[in-house]
Motif scaffolding. Structure first.
Motif, PDB file in Angstrom:
ATOM      1  N   VAL A  48       0.817  -1.218   0.000  1.00 47.77           N
ATOM      2  CA  VAL A  48       0.000   0.000   0.000  1.00 47.77           C
ATOM      3  C   VAL A  48       0.848   1.264   0.000  1.00 47.77           C
ATOM      4  N   ASP A  49       2.165   1.135   0.267  1.00 50.68           N
ATOM      5  CA  ASP A  49       3.068   2.285   0.213  1.00 50.68           C
ATOM      6  C   ASP A  49       3.876   2.332  -1.084  1.00 50.68           C
ATOM      7  N   ASN A  50       3.548   1.489  -2.038  1.00 46.28           N
ATOM      8  CA  ASN A  50       4.250   1.483  -3.319  1.00 46.28           C
ATOM      9  C   ASN A  50       4.078   2.840  -3.993  1.00 46.28           C
ATOM     10  N   PRO A  51       5.153   3.422  -4.554  1.00 55.18           N
ATOM     11  CA  PRO A  51       5.028   4.715  -5.229  1.00 55.18           C
ATOM     12  C   PRO A  51       3.985   4.715  -6.344  1.00 55.18           C
ATOM     13  N   ALA A  52       3.788   3.571  -7.007  1.00 57.54           N
ATOM     14  CA  ALA A  52       2.778   3.510  -8.070  1.00 57.54           C
ATOM     15  C   ALA A  52       1.381   3.754  -7.520  1.00 57.54           C
ATOM     16  N   VAL A  53       1.143   3.306  -6.280  1.00 54.46           N
ATOM     17  CA  VAL A  53      -0.160   3.550  -5.643  1.00 54.46           C
ATOM     18  C   VAL A  53      -0.285   5.032  -5.280  1.00 54.46           C
ATOM     19  N   ARG A  54       0.763   5.580  -4.676  1.00 50.04           N
ATOM     20  CA  ARG A  54       0.719   6.985  -4.268  1.00 50.04           C
ATOM     21  C   ARG A  54       0.631   7.934  -5.461  1.00 50.04           C
ATOM     22  N   ASN A  55       1.251   7.552  -6.588  1.00 45.42           N
ATOM     23  CA  ASN A  55       1.300   8.446  -7.748  1.00 45.42           C
ATOM     24  C   ASN A  55       0.198   8.190  -8.772  1.00 45.42           C
ATOM     25  N   TYR A  56      -0.672   7.224  -8.493  1.00 45.53           N
ATOM     26  CA  TYR A  56      -1.762   6.928  -9.444  1.00 45.53           C
ATOM     27  C   TYR A  56      -2.684   8.140  -9.560  1.00 45.53           C
ATOM     28  N   ARG A  57      -2.870   8.604 -10.790  1.00 42.25           N
ATOM     29  CA  ARG A  57      -3.655   9.826 -11.014  1.00 42.25           C
ATOM     30  C   ARG A  57      -5.151   9.575 -11.007  1.00 42.25           C
ATOM     31  N   GLY A  58      -5.544   8.331 -11.042  1.00 45.37           N
ATOM     32  CA  GLY A  58      -6.975   8.022 -11.078  1.00 45.37           C
ATOM     33  C   GLY A  58      -7.449   7.805 -12.503  1.00 45.37           C
ATOM     34  N   PRO A  59      -8.659   7.306 -12.649  1.00 44.88           N
ATOM     35  CA  PRO A  59      -9.184   7.007 -13.979  1.00 44.88           C
ATOM     36  C   PRO A  59      -9.522   8.275 -14.760  1.00 44.88           C
ATOM     37  N   VAL A  60      -9.493   8.141 -16.077  1.00 48.68           N
ATOM     38  CA  VAL A  60      -9.858   9.237 -16.986  1.00 48.68           C
ATOM     39  C   VAL A  60     -11.043   8.759 -17.821  1.00 48.68           C
ATOM     40  N   PHE A  61     -12.093   9.577 -17.855  1.00 46.98           N
ATOM     41  CA  PHE A  61     -13.318   9.208 -18.567  1.00 46.98           C
ATOM     42  C   PHE A  61     -13.577  10.146 -19.743  1.00 46.98           C
ATOM     43  N   TYR A  62     -14.303   9.627 -20.727  1.00 51.44           N
ATOM     44  CA  TYR A  62     -14.853  10.484 -21.773  1.00 51.44           C
ATOM     45  C   TYR A  62     -15.855  11.441 -21.121  1.00 51.44           C
ATOM     46  N   PRO A  63     -16.117  12.587 -21.745  1.00 52.65           N
ATOM     47  CA  PRO A  63     -17.211  13.436 -21.245  1.00 52.65           C
ATOM     48  C   PRO A  63     -18.531  12.656 -21.296  1.00 52.65           C
ATOM     49  N   ILE A  64     -19.399  12.886 -20.325  1.00 56.79           N
ATOM     50  CA  ILE A  64     -20.690  12.185 -20.291  1.00 56.79           C
ATOM     51  C   ILE A  64     -21.518  12.558 -21.514  1.00 56.79           C
ATOM     52  N   GLN A  65     -22.069  11.538 -22.148  1.00 55.53           N
ATOM     53  CA  GLN A  65     -22.928  11.732 -23.318  1.00 55.53           C
ATOM     54  C   GLN A  65     -24.197  10.916 -23.110  1.00 55.53           C
ATOM     55  N   LEU A  66     -25.322  11.596 -23.021  1.00 53.52           N
ATOM     56  CA  LEU A  66     -26.571  10.907 -22.712  1.00 53.52           C
ATOM     57  C   LEU A  66     -27.004   9.929 -23.797  1.00 53.52           C
ATOM     58  N   ASN A  67     -26.533  10.104 -25.034  1.00 50.43           N
ATOM     59  CA  ASN A  67     -26.919   9.160 -26.089  1.00 50.43           C
ATOM     60  C   ASN A  67     -26.282   7.786 -25.890  1.00 50.43           C
ATOM     61  N   TYR A  68     -25.324   7.670 -24.943  1.00 53.12           N
ATOM     62  CA  TYR A  68     -24.757   6.365 -24.614  1.00 53.12           C
ATOM     63  C   TYR A  68     -25.357   5.791 -23.330  1.00 53.12           C
ATOM     64  N   ARG A  69     -26.489   6.337 -22.922  1.00 53.22           N
ATOM     65  CA  ARG A  69     -27.314   5.758 -21.848  1.00 53.22           C
ATOM     66  C   ARG A  69     -28.547   5.201 -22.546  1.00 53.22           C
ATOM     67  N   ILE A  70     -28.561   3.891 -22.718  1.00 53.91           N
ATOM     68  CA  ILE A  70     -29.498   3.244 -23.640  1.00 53.91           C
ATOM     69  C   ILE A  70     -30.405   2.281 -22.885  1.00 53.91           C
ATOM     70  N   THR A  71     -31.686   2.324 -23.197  1.00 50.88           N
ATOM     71  CA  THR A  71     -32.611   1.331 -22.655  1.00 50.88           C
ATOM     72  C   THR A  71     -32.642   0.143 -23.602  1.00 50.88           C
ATOM     73  N   ALA A  72     -32.246  -1.006 -23.089  1.00 49.84           N
ATOM     74  CA  ALA A  72     -32.180  -2.229 -23.889  1.00 49.84           C
ATOM     75  C   ALA A  72     -33.328  -3.161 -23.512  1.00 49.84           C
ATOM     76  N   THR A  73     -33.676  -4.029 -24.429  1.00 49.51           N
ATOM     77  CA  THR A  73     -34.667  -5.073 -24.171  1.00 49.51           C
ATOM     78  C   THR A  73     -33.955  -6.269 -23.563  1.00 49.51           C
ATOM     79  N   TRP A  74     -34.466  -6.761 -22.456  1.00 51.20           N
ATOM     80  CA  TRP A  74     -33.866  -7.909 -21.781  1.00 51.20           C
ATOM     81  C   TRP A  74     -34.492  -9.189 -22.301  1.00 51.20           C
ATOM     82  N   VAL A  75     -33.659 -10.110 -22.785  1.00 48.15           N
ATOM     83  CA  VAL A  75     -34.119 -11.404 -23.282  1.00 48.15           C
ATOM     84  C   VAL A  75     -33.515 -12.479 -22.387  1.00 48.15           C
TER      85      VAL A  75
END
Length: 199
Positions: A48-75
């Motif tokens: 837990v003290d590994n420099p890679a853990v301390r220096n991890y910048r966190g995840p990077v996401f695309y900007p939120i786009q509502l057209n990629y929030r899709i209602t699908a039919t469940w089969v």
């Protein structure tokens, strides 16, 4: 998995992560646990003290786009079907499926096969798409949903996230099965640094 309080020990039984009663051994900043992958047993060691853990910048996401929030039919499936899910070690695990989410995007029809979810609670998908060649994790991203309601389920690709294998070579992650490799780009959810990430 039930959590128990830490206590000092000189010896202990170390059940693997697949047992439901896994033991984690702490030694200073180190955390050790037994893992089982297929027929192989291994030791996973975290610092837990590994420099890679301390220096991890966190995840990077695309900007939120509502057209990629899709209602699908469940089969739903008949409860007897499974798909072969590969992992980064080359193992292939037949995984029971509870069904498929079918949806339209940019005028085309697609489907994703659920991998071990419960329609009354949450579905789980491992998928990849055409962005995996340049902008997202090549092995596939994870996507979880809310429960299925009235025969529909919402697939919010803005919430797609990378597996642990994207940041460490020491994880064992499922890869997108052939059923969930989408022939379309979905520029939503978490991105991946191809130059500095792990494959």
């Amino acid at each position: 998995m039930p959590e128990q309080r830490a206590k000092p020990v000189k010896e202990a039984k170390l059940p693997p992560d697949t047992s439901g009663t896994q033991t984690i051994v702490e030694m200073g900043s180190l955390r050790l646990r037994v893992i089982k992958r297929g027929s192989r047993m291994g030791i996973r060691l975290n610092d837990v003290d590994n420099p890679a853990v301390r220096n991890y910048r966190g995840p990077v996401f695309y900007p939120i786009q509502l057209n990629y929030r899709i209602t699908a039919t469940w089969v739903p499936s008949d409860g007897k079907k499974s798909v072969d899910v590969p992992n980064v070690l080359g193992d292939v695990t037949p995984t029971p499926i509870s069904g498929q989410a079918r949806f339209k995007l940019n005028g085309h029809e697609f489907q994703l096969t659920d991998l071990g979810g419960d329609p009354d609670k949450s579905l789980f998908f491992v998928f990849n798409d055409l962005t995996s060649k340049t902008e997202t994790y090549p092995g596939g991203r994870f996507l979880e949903t809310d429960p299925v309601k009235n025969g529909n389920v919402v697939l919010d690709f803005n919430r797609a996230y990378n597996p642990p294998c994207a940041v460490t070579p020491y994880a064992t992650c499922p890869l997108a099965p052939k059923e969930n490799r989408l022939a379309i780009a979905i520029p939503a959810g978490e991105k991946y640094d191809h130059a500095h990430g792990h494959h």
